[in-house]
Design a protein around this motif. Sequence first.
Motif, mmCIF file in Angstrom:
data_model
loop_
_atom_site.group_PDB
_atom_site.id
_atom_site.type_symbol
_atom_site.label_atom_id
_atom_site.label_comp_id
_atom_site.label_asym_id
_atom_site.label_seq_id
_atom_site.Cartn_x
_atom_site.Cartn_y
_atom_site.Cartn_z
ATOM 1 N N GLY A 20 44.694 28.410 27.463
ATOM 2 C CA GLY A 20 43.716 29.393 27.908
ATOM 3 C C GLY A 20 44.345 30.458 28.775
ATOM 4 O O GLY A 20 45.453 30.937 28.504
ATOM 5 N N LEU A 21 43.655 30.814 29.866
ATOM 6 C CA LEU A 21 44.129 31.854 30.766
ATOM 7 C C LEU A 21 44.428 31.268 32.143
ATOM 8 O O LEU A 21 45.569 31.212 32.567
ATOM 9 C CB LEU A 21 43.089 32.972 30.856
ATOM 10 N N GLY A 77 42.900 34.013 23.605
ATOM 11 C CA GLY A 77 42.988 35.321 24.236
ATOM 12 C C GLY A 77 44.391 35.898 24.278
ATOM 13 O O GLY A 77 45.394 35.184 24.220
ATOM 14 N N ALA A 78 44.438 37.231 24.419
ATOM 15 C CA ALA A 78 45.711 37.949 24.401
ATOM 16 C C ALA A 78 46.569 37.640 25.615
ATOM 17 O O ALA A 78 47.805 37.608 25.519
ATOM 18 C CB ALA A 78 45.448 39.454 24.313
ATOM 19 N N PHE A 79 45.952 37.433 26.786
ATOM 20 C CA PHE A 79 46.741 37.131 27.984
ATOM 21 C C PHE A 79 47.541 35.847 27.779
ATOM 22 O O PHE A 79 48.741 35.796 28.044
ATOM 23 C CB PHE A 79 45.827 36.990 29.201
ATOM 24 N N PHE A 99 48.873 39.249 18.785
ATOM 25 C CA PHE A 99 47.672 38.449 18.931
ATOM 26 C C PHE A 99 46.523 39.032 18.114
ATOM 27 O O PHE A 99 46.380 40.241 17.979
ATOM 28 C CB PHE A 99 47.230 38.371 20.398
ATOM 29 N N GLY A 100 45.706 38.155 17.614
ATOM 30 C CA GLY A 100 44.456 38.536 16.966
ATOM 31 C C GLY A 100 43.702 37.271 16.638
ATOM 32 O O GLY A 100 44.305 36.188 16.534
ATOM 33 N N HIS A 105 39.087 34.389 23.226
ATOM 34 C CA HIS A 105 38.816 33.487 24.348
ATOM 35 C C HIS A 105 37.350 33.075 24.352
ATOM 36 O O HIS A 105 36.461 33.832 23.938
ATOM 37 C CB HIS A 105 39.175 34.166 25.679
ATOM 38 N N VAL A 106 37.091 31.860 24.853
ATOM 39 C CA VAL A 106 35.724 31.326 24.893
ATOM 40 C C VAL A 106 34.975 31.815 26.131
ATOM 41 O O VAL A 106 34.144 31.093 26.691
ATOM 42 C CB VAL A 106 35.735 29.784 24.834
ATOM 43 N N SER A 107 35.242 33.024 26.567
ATOM 44 C CA SER A 107 34.567 33.612 27.716
ATOM 45 C C SER A 107 33.130 33.962 27.353
ATOM 46 O O SER A 107 32.798 34.181 26.176
ATOM 47 C CB SER A 107 35.300 34.870 28.178
#
Length: 239
Positions: A56-57, A152-154, A177-178, A201-203
């Motif tokens: 994740g982030l 996610g890209a981060f 990323f994609g 991301h699951v945000s």
Amino acid sequence: MAALDAELIRCRACPRLVEWREETARVKRKAFQDWDYWGRPVPGWGPPDAALAIVGLAPAAHGGNRTGRMFTGDRSGDVLFAALNDVGLASQPTSTARDDGLELRGVRVTAPVHCAPPANKPTPEERLTCRPWLTRELQLLRPTLRAVVVLGAFGWQALLPSLAEAGWEVPRPLPAFGHGAHSRLTDSRGAPDLHLLGCYHVSQQNTFTGRLTPTMLRDVLRHAAALAGLPEGGERLEG
């Protein structure tokens, strides 16, 4: 892995993150006033011989920073663990506390930054400072790890240098990323290839707007599990 996790939770390398995580743990959110917040770096979790990793982030201020477990106690985790349960990689669809009985099957969940950052935005310097923890975790997982889903890209950008440092050959130019991105990395020692998959991301920003739907998430997880040699249920397939 247990020794690495025990060392990680004592880290105080980033002053801004230390101040934020401890201030958040002291003040608390009104809904969680009766909680004894974790307020420390949050280690990865899941079996130390996982075939699949989810990256994740960083921990959420009132999620992982409160409960002491990645993606536990927040809306993002609600989405992630429901999907993992749907595809047989988690024993239950919710994750509320470290002692809630949830078990991951063949999966380890981690992040490139282990402390909750203000506004959910670590600085590039904080990401770099935290990178050795992720690299060491990947090195320990290397004998069994066959696929990684990056949320996610981060996380994608942070993970690539750690994969190279841990012994995989990262392509040049770097894979972009994609959602649904898939790159195959060879192992410098001749071990099986590692499959790298991207997922939004699951945000709440993504799940509430429909940019990431439960079906999209399940599809990525099922694909990753198959590439990692995990059937529905998470036990490694023979061969």
